[in-house]
Scaffold this active site. Sequence first.
Site: not given
Ligand SMILES: Cc1cc2nc3c(=O)[nH]c(=O)nc-3n(C[C@H](O)[C@H](O)[C@H](O)COP(=O)(O)OP(=O)(O)OC[C@H]3O[C@@H](n4cnc5c(N)ncnc54)[C@H](O)[C@@H]3O)c2cc1C
Length: 400
Positions: A119, A122, A154, A237, A370
């Site tokens: 997928q 991100s 992933s 998902e 969150e």
């Molecule tokens: C093990 C693992 C596998 C993954 N696999 C995939 C994959 O296969 N494909 C893919 O596309 N992605 C994948 N991801 C990515 C995952 O979907 C993102 O990491 C996730 O959506 C969070 O985005 P970010 O890391 O950019 O954090 P950010 O969005 O930058 O968030 C940082 C912090 O701010 C908080 N925050 C952000 N906005 C708000 C709000 N409006 N209100 C309150 N709090 C908020 C978040 O909750 C978090 O604590 C994977 C992640 C992990 C850990």
Amino acid sequence: MSGDKALAPDAAELLDRTRRLLAEHPPATTDRTDFLRARFDAGLAWVHYPVGLGGLGAPRSLQAVVDAELAAAGAPDNDPRRIGIGLGMAAPTLLEFGSDAVKERFLKPLWVGEEVWCQLFSEPGAGSDLAALGTRAVRDGEDWVINGQKVWTSSAHVARWAILIARTDPDLPKHRGITYFVCDMTDPGVEVRPLRQITGEAEFNEVFLTNVRIPDAHRLGEVGDGWRVAQTTLMNERVSIGGARIPREGGMIGKAAATWRARPELRTHDLHRRLLDLWVDAEVARLTGERLRQQLVAGQPGPEGSAMKLGFARLNQAISALEVELLGDEGLLYGDWTMVRPDLVDFTGRDAGYRYLRAKGNSIEGGTTEVLLNIVAERVLGLPPEPRNDKDVAWKDLAR
Ligand SMILES: Cc1cc2nc3c(=O)[nH]c(=O)nc-3n(C[C@H](O)[C@H](O)[C@H](O)COP(=O)(O)OP(=O)(O)OC[C@H]3O[C@@H](n4cnc5c(N)ncnc54)[C@H](O)[C@@H]3O)c2cc1C
């Protein structure tokens, strides 16, 4: 035919078909992949899918009848963990938004597990705020040319295909200028680089896309309607992550309870009480997942899947922490920290330390805790939404 309830088979007919499949392809003497292909062709892969696409247009709830009969006969499983993204996310999106040719081409190898999916959603700077994504797709004749970077992907290192969202119109507000594609991971413009995570493994990757050409025929949904298509994927998902069918004590609680039973010398009164609380919570979560699946029979997955995913993440972290505490010094041992690139995540097959570290990702992957709380607040409880000032601004004019 799939929509014609009058013609949909009932439990007795499905049982009959399953027995015929087993008689014609005895599991003991049939190659695993051949068996799975035959099962798909017989419409017994996902019985609620249409005829010709691995199903029979039957009620989704009747899958359990087929699965139980096959399991009792020792038939091979298509290992949903390895092909989780394909089954849980890509398949329902392909079914709803793919052309007939797309469904015909992709669903069978996806279900059988011959083609693994990943997928590409991100990006650095577009995680929770996924609609802010900057990967560009520009039309060139019958193709789209893709340039950009994805992250945390992933299974990208084992995937043959990917679901991908990219920006097709930077002049529109962020949710409206996105389009959804199927991307060929063997294209020379796709570069997959491992990302090492807290467990020591590189289960996910960075993916760089340079002039990747995607035929327009591999677009899912209308141009500019990719956000709506992505919602189908994301809702599936959450259900898929939080709502996997597991037997009682089948998840992490089973491992903690087994240690508790086998190691009386580790027990304390306080740990006993906490283990019991978590055991009850795990059973409640399991049964809630079952109810959610039954709800799915009636239609599309709803925002309740977000609540399920939330509960699953919290519970996994609490149980794995208790298990490490229960094991004392032993819980601090960590088997192997060499970087490996696993085909699948093995939550229960490894030691307690691995479970503890891997469970950290449960509250991030598939939407952070969150953000899921926001979804539950807005869509389940009907509370006022967060204030947003980027709704009507062109993506290209947003501060980044
Ligand atoms: C093990 C693992 C596998 C993954 N696999 C995939 C994959 O296969 N494909 C893919 O596309 N992605 C994948 N991801 C990515 C995952 O979907 C993102 O990491 C996730 O959506 C969070 O985005 P970010 O890391 O950019 O954090 P950010 O969005 O930058 O968030 C940082 C912090 O701010 C908080 N925050 C952000 N906005 C708000 C709000 N409006 N209100 C309150 N709090 C908020 C978040 O909750 C978090 O604590 C994977 C992640 C992990 C850990």
